[in-house]
Design a protein around this motif. Structure first.
Motif, PDB file in Angstrom:
ATOM      1  N   LYS A  96      -3.804  54.188  -7.039  1.00  0.00           N
ATOM      2  CA  LYS A  96      -2.653  53.295  -7.203  1.00  0.00           C
ATOM      3  C   LYS A  96      -2.729  52.454  -8.474  1.00  0.00           C
ATOM      4  CE  LYS A  96      -1.236  52.977  -2.363  1.00  0.00           C
ATOM      5  NZ  LYS A  96       0.082  53.598  -2.592  1.00  0.00           N
ATOM      6  N   ILE A  97      -3.930  52.088  -8.891  1.00  0.00           N
ATOM      7  CA  ILE A  97      -4.049  51.285 -10.117  1.00  0.00           C
ATOM      8  C   ILE A  97      -3.641  52.114 -11.335  1.00  0.00           C
ATOM      9  CG2 ILE A  97      -6.511  51.826 -10.424  1.00  0.00           C
ATOM     10  CD1 ILE A  97      -4.625  48.585 -11.421  1.00  0.00           C
ATOM     11  N   ILE A  98      -3.924  53.412 -11.318  1.00  0.00           N
ATOM     12  CA  ILE A  98      -3.507  54.269 -12.425  1.00  0.00           C
ATOM     13  C   ILE A  98      -1.986  54.378 -12.457  1.00  0.00           C
ATOM     14  CG2 ILE A  98      -3.569  56.635 -13.327  1.00  0.00           C
ATOM     15  CD1 ILE A  98      -6.435  56.846 -12.323  1.00  0.00           C
ATOM     16  N   ILE A  99      -1.373  54.519 -11.292  1.00  0.00           N
ATOM     17  CA  ILE A  99       0.088  54.586 -11.222  1.00  0.00           C
ATOM     18  C   ILE A  99       0.715  53.315 -11.805  1.00  0.00           C
ATOM     19  CG2 ILE A  99       2.058  54.638  -9.638  1.00  0.00           C
ATOM     20  CD1 ILE A  99       0.353  56.461  -7.823  1.00  0.00           C
ATOM     21  N   LYS A 100       0.141  52.156 -11.468  1.00  0.00           N
ATOM     22  CA  LYS A 100       0.676  50.892 -11.991  1.00  0.00           C
ATOM     23  C   LYS A 100       0.513  50.814 -13.511  1.00  0.00           C
ATOM     24  CE  LYS A 100       0.542  45.880 -11.438  1.00  0.00           C
ATOM     25  NZ  LYS A 100       0.650  45.634 -12.906  1.00  0.00           N
ATOM     26  N   LEU A 101      -0.639  51.243 -14.004  1.00  0.00           N
ATOM     27  CA  LEU A 101      -0.875  51.208 -15.447  1.00  0.00           C
ATOM     28  C   LEU A 101       0.094  52.141 -16.181  1.00  0.00           C
ATOM     29  CD1 LEU A 101      -4.782  51.172 -15.466  1.00  0.00           C
ATOM     30  CD2 LEU A 101      -3.284  49.326 -16.260  1.00  0.00           C
ATOM     31  N   ILE A 102       0.378  53.296 -15.598  1.00  0.00           N
ATOM     32  CA  ILE A 102       1.356  54.214 -16.201  1.00  0.00           C
ATOM     33  C   ILE A 102       2.729  53.561 -16.232  1.00  0.00           C
ATOM     34  CG2 ILE A 102       2.610  56.378 -15.873  1.00  0.00           C
ATOM     35  CD1 ILE A 102       0.020  57.578 -14.763  1.00  0.00           C
ATOM     36  N   ASP A 103       3.142  52.997 -15.099  1.00  0.00           N
ATOM     37  CA  ASP A 103       4.467  52.361 -15.032  1.00  0.00           C
ATOM     38  C   ASP A 103       4.598  51.239 -16.056  1.00  0.00           C
ATOM     39  OD1 ASP A 103       5.243  54.050 -12.998  1.00  0.00           O
ATOM     40  OD2 ASP A 103       4.790  52.640 -11.388  1.00  0.00           O
ATOM     41  N   ASP A 104       3.569  50.409 -16.179  1.00  0.00           N
ATOM     42  CA  ASP A 104       3.603  49.293 -17.128  1.00  0.00           C
ATOM     43  C   ASP A 104       3.667  49.803 -18.566  1.00  0.00           C
ATOM     44  OD1 ASP A 104       3.462  47.566 -15.000  1.00  0.00           O
ATOM     45  OD2 ASP A 104       1.332  47.084 -15.257  1.00  0.00           O
ATOM     46  N   TYR A 105       2.894  50.842 -18.861  1.00  0.00           N
ATOM     47  CA  TYR A 105       2.856  51.371 -20.230  1.00  0.00           C
ATOM     48  C   TYR A 105       4.192  51.999 -20.611  1.00  0.00           C
ATOM     49  CZ  TYR A 105       1.171  53.698 -24.422  1.00  0.00           C
ATOM     50  OH  TYR A 105       1.005  54.104 -25.724  1.00  0.00           O
ATOM     51  N   VAL A 106       4.762  52.778 -19.707  1.00  0.00           N
ATOM     52  CA  VAL A 106       6.039  53.431 -19.995  1.00  0.00           C
ATOM     53  C   VAL A 106       7.144  52.394 -20.174  1.00  0.00           C
ATOM     54  CG1 VAL A 106       7.826  54.934 -19.024  1.00  0.00           C
ATOM     55  CG2 VAL A 106       5.419  55.603 -18.880  1.00  0.00           C
ATOM     56  N   LEU A 107       7.112  51.338 -19.374  1.00  0.00           N
ATOM     57  CA  LEU A 107       8.107  50.277 -19.485  1.00  0.00           C
ATOM     58  C   LEU A 107       8.078  49.631 -20.867  1.00  0.00           C
ATOM     59  CD1 LEU A 107      10.241  48.757 -17.796  1.00  0.00           C
ATOM     60  CD2 LEU A 107       8.458  47.087 -17.217  1.00  0.00           C
ATOM     61  N   LYS A 108       6.889  49.507 -21.449  1.00  0.00           N
ATOM     62  CA  LYS A 108       6.736  48.867 -22.763  1.00  0.00           C
ATOM     63  C   LYS A 108       6.903  49.849 -23.915  1.00  0.00           C
ATOM     64  CE  LYS A 108       3.434  45.496 -20.923  1.00  0.00           C
ATOM     65  NZ  LYS A 108       1.997  45.076 -20.896  1.00  0.00           N
TER      66      LYS A 108
END
Length: 394
Positions: free
Chosen positions: A250-262
């Motif tokens: 789940k932490i990887i999923i969150k990091l992906i979501d945050d990176y793509v958003l930026k």
């Protein structure tokens, strides 16, 4: 007609099994029982059971594992839930055989339930080693519960025999994923860009990174190192596919979501690309990056470089196109630069495939047609060793 239950729990595994599922469904000697479990049934992972239905297959049963989180406790509880569900389902459907692929926790649960119900198991992709993941001991455990074994390479076949399995029941059929590559009509570049609603660039990377489940709490640090390396690239498109429901995922999923958003201009992510879009992507990307088995099996078929990060896949056979590095930004930088080097790309253009010729489905069906098992009894096969250490198959 023999009732054959095929188990699928993830998008990736279904993509590998699809040619075999189709062949069983169309063969007059078999009655397909397609059983769906795991992340296929979870909204946060895309409810990918719908893709199975869209392909025209009837799902005979859905076995919920009620996974609630990515901790060791949550995953252990999900195994128990899946075991109860498969025990009930096998009791109701009474299959003559169960076919499983790989080494995930829900597949372990299905294998335990089938073994106790005295249902023969055919196991695909046994004999491999992945020293960084608990898949390693799950895979070998399933081997000992299985009656037939369909390995992806001769070395893997020999390892299955080393585990005490009779060579007469162990077959090197190659990697079943190659069957789809050979038979599926892939998208053109324009069709692919339309399918993902994103334009490709001068350099394009396909990225899948899973937690290394035999390491404690390394997922975040390792993925952040990867993002540091990726962030330095210019004129690039980054296509992320999110990890499966592994411990620490789940932490990887969150990091992906945050990176793509930026980074919306250069990065895009998918819970599931699906088989057609994923294999089509392999035609057009320059490198496959991460630690997924697809970088080991599928990417080399397209003669695309793989930057294999860390130890999740340690122990697998590696082709010339695979560059392994530590999960550190500096080392990932170097590996990506080497993978983009025109000389390296040229050197792997004609590499020999070591995982078969795309006929695994045909070979598996031939074995099942000619010698369908009617018992789960088997004798432990002992090896003898000469003084020089050479193995003798008795």
């Amino acid at each position: 007609m023999k009732k054959v239950a095929v188990i699928t729990g993830t998008r990736a595994e279904y993509g590998l099994l699809k040619p075999l599922i189709r062949a069983l469904d169309e063969d007059k000697d078999f009655h397909l029982l397609l059983l769906v479990t795991g992340t296929h049934l979870m909204e946060e992972y895309g409810n990918t059971f719908k893709e199975i239905e869209d392909d025209g297959f009837e799902i005979k049963a859905k076995i919920e594992d009620d996974l609630n989180g990515d901790s060791a406790i949550a995953i252990s509880q999900s195994i128990a839930n899946a075991l109860k569900g498969f025990a009930k389902t096998f009791g109701e459907l009474k299959p003559d055989m169960v076919i499983v692929l790989g080494d995930r926790t829900e597949i372990l649960a299905a294998s335990i339930a089938a073994s106790l119900a005295l249902i023969p198991i055919a196991h695909i992709h046994g004999g491999e080693t992945t020293e960084g993941a608990y898949d390693e001991f799950i895979r070998h455990s399933i081997t000992k519960m299985s009656h037939y074994h369909f390995a992806a390479a001769e070395q893997y076949r020999e390892r299955i025999i080393q585990l005490g399995e009779d060579p007469a029941r162990v077959f090197n059929v190659g990697a079943i994923g190659i069957d789809s590559i050979n038979n599926l009509k892939l998208l053109s570049r324009e069709e692919f860009e339309k399918a993902i609603d994103f334009k490709l660039n001068k350099i394009n990377l396909l990225i899948t990174f899973h937690p290394v489940t035999l390491e404690k709490n390394t997922a975040q640090a390792q993925f952040e190192e990867l993002l540091k390396a990726l962030d330095k690239l210019k004129n690039v498109v980054l296509i992320f596919t999110k990890p499966n429901a592994d411990k620490g995922g789940k932490i990887i999923i969150k990091l992906i979501d945050d990176y793509v958003l930026k980074n919306r201009s250069k990065a895009i992510s998918f819970t599931s690309l699906g088989q057609l879009r994923y294999l089509s992507a392999l035609q057009f990307v320059d490198i496959v990056v991460g630690n997924s088995s697809s970088g080991i099996y599928e990417a080399p078929i397209f003669n695309k470089p793989t930057v294999n990060i860390g130890e999740r896949q340690k122990g697998r056979l590696m082709q010339e196109s695979i560059i392994t590095c530590k999960p550190l930004a500096k080392e990932i930088d170097t590996a990506i630069a080497n993978a983009l080097d025109p000389k390296f790309k040229s050197s792997i253009r004609n590499q020999k495939n070591i995982f078969g010729n795309g006929t695994a489905t045909h070979q598996i069906l031939t074995v099942l047609k000619n010698n369908f098992p009617n018992s789960t009894k088997k004798t432990f096969y002992d090896l003898t060793f000469e003084r020089n250490g050479k193995i003798n198959y008795q």
